[in-house]
Design an enzyme around this catalytic site. Sequence first.
Site, mmCIF file in Angstrom:
data_model
loop_
_atom_site.group_PDB
_atom_site.id
_atom_site.type_symbol
_atom_site.label_atom_id
_atom_site.label_comp_id
_atom_site.label_asym_id
_atom_site.label_seq_id
_atom_site.Cartn_x
_atom_site.Cartn_y
_atom_site.Cartn_z
ATOM 1 N N TYR A 28 -13.474 2.296 0.411
ATOM 2 C CA TYR A 28 -12.883 2.303 1.757
ATOM 3 C C TYR A 28 -13.817 2.987 2.744
ATOM 4 O O TYR A 28 -13.906 2.589 3.896
ATOM 5 C CB TYR A 28 -11.508 2.982 1.748
ATOM 6 C CG TYR A 28 -10.379 1.996 1.533
ATOM 7 C CD1 TYR A 28 -10.369 1.147 0.430
ATOM 8 C CD2 TYR A 28 -9.327 1.881 2.433
ATOM 9 C CE1 TYR A 28 -9.348 0.239 0.222
ATOM 10 C CE2 TYR A 28 -8.299 0.965 2.230
ATOM 11 C CZ TYR A 28 -8.307 0.151 1.130
ATOM 12 O OH TYR A 28 -7.303 -0.761 0.929
ATOM 13 N N ASP B 46 0.828 -1.203 0.000
ATOM 14 C CA ASP B 46 0.000 0.000 0.000
ATOM 15 C C ASP B 46 0.867 1.260 0.000
ATOM 16 O O ASP B 46 0.461 2.283 -0.566
ATOM 17 C CB ASP B 46 -0.949 -0.008 1.204
ATOM 18 C CG ASP B 46 -2.265 0.680 0.875
ATOM 19 O OD1 ASP B 46 -2.806 0.442 -0.223
ATOM 20 O OD2 ASP B 46 -2.737 1.471 1.713
ATOM 21 N N GLU C 77 -9.399 -3.589 -6.339
ATOM 22 C CA GLU C 77 -9.531 -3.437 -4.885
ATOM 23 C C GLU C 77 -9.756 -4.808 -4.243
ATOM 24 O O GLU C 77 -9.175 -5.124 -3.213
ATOM 25 C CB GLU C 77 -10.686 -2.476 -4.521
ATOM 26 C CG GLU C 77 -10.382 -1.007 -4.776
ATOM 27 C CD GLU C 77 -9.329 -0.427 -3.819
ATOM 28 O OE1 GLU C 77 -9.049 -1.043 -2.769
ATOM 29 O OE2 GLU C 77 -8.773 0.629 -4.136
ATOM 30 N N TYR D 111 -11.127 5.254 8.270
ATOM 31 C CA TYR D 111 -11.931 5.271 7.045
ATOM 32 C C TYR D 111 -13.432 5.488 7.268
ATOM 33 O O TYR D 111 -14.154 5.815 6.331
ATOM 34 C CB TYR D 111 -11.684 3.997 6.238
ATOM 35 C CG TYR D 111 -10.273 3.963 5.686
ATOM 36 C CD1 TYR D 111 -9.864 4.917 4.761
ATOM 37 C CD2 TYR D 111 -9.347 3.018 6.105
ATOM 38 C CE1 TYR D 111 -8.571 4.920 4.268
ATOM 39 C CE2 TYR D 111 -8.045 3.010 5.615
ATOM 40 C CZ TYR D 111 -7.671 3.964 4.689
ATOM 41 O OH TYR D 111 -6.393 3.977 4.209
ATOM 42 N N CYS E 165 -11.203 3.771 -4.624
ATOM 43 C CA CYS E 165 -10.363 3.760 -3.417
ATOM 44 C C CYS E 165 -10.994 4.606 -2.329
ATOM 45 O O CYS E 165 -10.973 4.236 -1.157
ATOM 46 C CB CYS E 165 -8.958 4.287 -3.634
ATOM 47 S SG CYS E 165 -8.473 4.499 -5.264
#
Length: 222
Positions: free
Chosen positions: A139, A44, A205, A163, A135
Amino acid sequence: MKFSDQLREAVEVSWEASFNHPFVQGIAKGTLPLACFRHYLLNDAYYLSQFARVQALGAAKAEDLADSNRMAAHVQSTYNAELSLHEKFAAQLGITHEQIIAFEPSPTAYAYTTHMMSAAYSGHLGDIIAAILPCYWLYHEIGERLQSYTPDEPIYREWISAYGGEGFRVLVDEQIARLDKIADQVSEADRARMKRHFVISSHYEFKFWEMAYTHEQWPTYS
Ligand SMILES: Cc1ncc(C[n+]2csc(CCO)c2C)c(N)n1
């Protein structure tokens, strides 16, 4: 129906699969081995360094100076919010800065970032936002759905609260609104291409959780 609603509908199955993935469920329950999270974090860090550059290409390609300004601000928030969270987790897991720099991304992290870069270099701001929106949005949905979980592992608790929060919601809504505005101004062919970017990023993802969970590596041929 808003363009963003059409996109959300197209990825229903893939996003549900992400939510149910053992990596995500393992964070919620605190049962995910830290070795999997370590593999996730290293990949990441690479992903985010490329993501920030894709956002910067959005700033460069925006036709409206206000959009350019906001996309540049989003680069800063990736650097300040996402990467500082990473630094904290890396320190807790004993990962050094040198290890992060030297790390070679796994096939999925490489493929995902290459997909976003390709959309960014070949397209306009609408292509860029379509490719990066999963993203933000996925998330946030995952963060919201995990809010009621309090795993024993402090790293996982912090990941969930990062998040699921309201502050993050504002950024997601802003990018959704920008995408809808651009979608109204472009051709049907452009919208179809943007949708494809969004769907492909959503598949990646899912594959990113899988990559971390299985410690995906390049072949060694030995
Ligand atoms: C594979 C992967 N996908 C999404 C995110 C989350 N994320 C990355 S940048 C960004 C927006 C700016 O803060 C968000 C929400 C991640 N960390 N890793």
